[in-house]
Design a protein around this motif. Structure first.
Motif, PDB file in Angstrom:
ATOM      1  N   SER A   1      13.069  -5.507  17.335  1.00  0.00           N
ATOM      2  CA  SER A   1      13.847  -6.317  18.262  1.00  0.00           C
ATOM      3  C   SER A   1      13.176  -6.267  19.627  1.00  0.00           C
ATOM      4  O   SER A   1      12.302  -5.442  19.880  1.00  0.00           O
ATOM      5  N   LYS A   2      13.598  -7.168  20.503  1.00  0.00           N
ATOM      6  CA  LYS A   2      13.042  -7.209  21.834  1.00  0.00           C
ATOM      7  C   LYS A   2      13.428  -5.956  22.593  1.00  0.00           C
ATOM      8  O   LYS A   2      14.572  -5.511  22.560  1.00  0.00           O
ATOM      9  N   ARG A   3      12.471  -5.388  23.277  1.00  0.00           N
ATOM     10  CA  ARG A   3      12.712  -4.167  24.045  1.00  0.00           C
ATOM     11  C   ARG A   3      12.651  -4.477  25.541  1.00  0.00           C
ATOM     12  O   ARG A   3      11.867  -5.293  25.995  1.00  0.00           O
ATOM     13  N   ILE A   4      13.497  -3.809  26.305  1.00  0.00           N
ATOM     14  CA  ILE A   4      13.476  -3.924  27.757  1.00  0.00           C
ATOM     15  C   ILE A   4      13.108  -2.558  28.305  1.00  0.00           C
ATOM     16  O   ILE A   4      13.681  -1.541  27.915  1.00  0.00           O
ATOM     17  N   SER A   5      12.160  -2.522  29.218  1.00  0.00           N
ATOM     18  CA  SER A   5      11.696  -1.243  29.751  1.00  0.00           C
ATOM     19  C   SER A   5      12.766  -0.576  30.621  1.00  0.00           C
ATOM     20  O   SER A   5      13.661  -1.229  31.150  1.00  0.00           O
ATOM     21  N   HIS A   6      12.638   0.715  30.775  1.00  0.00           N
ATOM     22  CA  HIS A   6      13.552   1.490  31.600  1.00  0.00           C
ATOM     23  C   HIS A   6      13.560   0.954  33.040  1.00  0.00           C
ATOM     24  O   HIS A   6      14.605   0.816  33.666  1.00  0.00           O
ATOM     25  N   GLU A   7      12.377   0.660  33.553  1.00  0.00           N
ATOM     26  CA  GLU A   7      12.268   0.161  34.918  1.00  0.00           C
ATOM     27  C   GLU A   7      12.987  -1.177  35.086  1.00  0.00           C
ATOM     28  O   GLU A   7      13.658  -1.413  36.103  1.00  0.00           O
ATOM     29  N   ASP A   8      12.840  -2.068  34.109  1.00  0.00           N
ATOM     30  CA  ASP A   8      13.482  -3.380  34.185  1.00  0.00           C
ATOM     31  C   ASP A   8      15.017  -3.261  34.148  1.00  0.00           C
ATOM     32  O   ASP A   8      15.709  -4.034  34.818  1.00  0.00           O
ATOM     33  N   ILE A   9      15.510  -2.332  33.409  1.00  0.00           N
ATOM     34  CA  ILE A   9      16.960  -2.139  33.313  1.00  0.00           C
ATOM     35  C   ILE A   9      17.545  -1.748  34.652  1.00  0.00           C
ATOM     36  O   ILE A   9      18.606  -2.208  35.061  1.00  0.00           O
ATOM     37  N   TRP A  10      16.862  -0.866  35.402  1.00  0.00           N
ATOM     38  CA  TRP A  10      17.415  -0.288  36.602  1.00  0.00           C
ATOM     39  C   TRP A  10      17.013  -1.027  37.888  1.00  0.00           C
ATOM     40  O   TRP A  10      17.304  -0.547  38.969  1.00  0.00           O
ATOM     41  N   GLU A  11      16.397  -2.161  37.753  1.00  0.00           N
ATOM     42  CA  GLU A  11      16.035  -2.927  38.956  1.00  0.00           C
ATOM     43  C   GLU A  11      17.226  -3.665  39.507  1.00  0.00           C
ATOM     44  O   GLU A  11      18.135  -4.035  38.919  1.00  0.00           O
TER      45      GLU A  11
END
Length: 73
Positions: free
Chosen positions: A63-73
């Motif tokens: 599945s598509k993954r979202i990076s940790h950094e992108d989540i917390w921006e």
């Protein structure tokens, strides 16, 4: 003095009781406190194991993954 804590009654083998009593003496606390601490730790480990299993299952799916950094921006 009454307590708000719930009580449980355990029956254990002699060798287990001896081990708990020795550990309680070493820690300078009661058998009940040692038993309580060990039960809490065991439940934490079971919970960790469960969430680790859930995480591994999620990571195994494509599945598509979202990076940790992108989540917390």
């Amino acid at each position: 003095m009454p307590t708000a804590k719930k009580r449980i009654n355990l029956t254990v083998e002699d060798d287990l009781f001896v081990n708990l009593k020795q550990l309680a003496e070493k820690e300078q606390t009661s058998v009940a406190n040692i038993s309580h601490a060990l039960l809490e730790r065991a439940l934490e480990l079971k919970e960790d194991h469960y969430f680790s299993k859930v995480g591994e299952e999620r990571l195994s799916k494509k599945s598509k993954r979202i990076s940790h950094e992108d989540i917390w921006e």
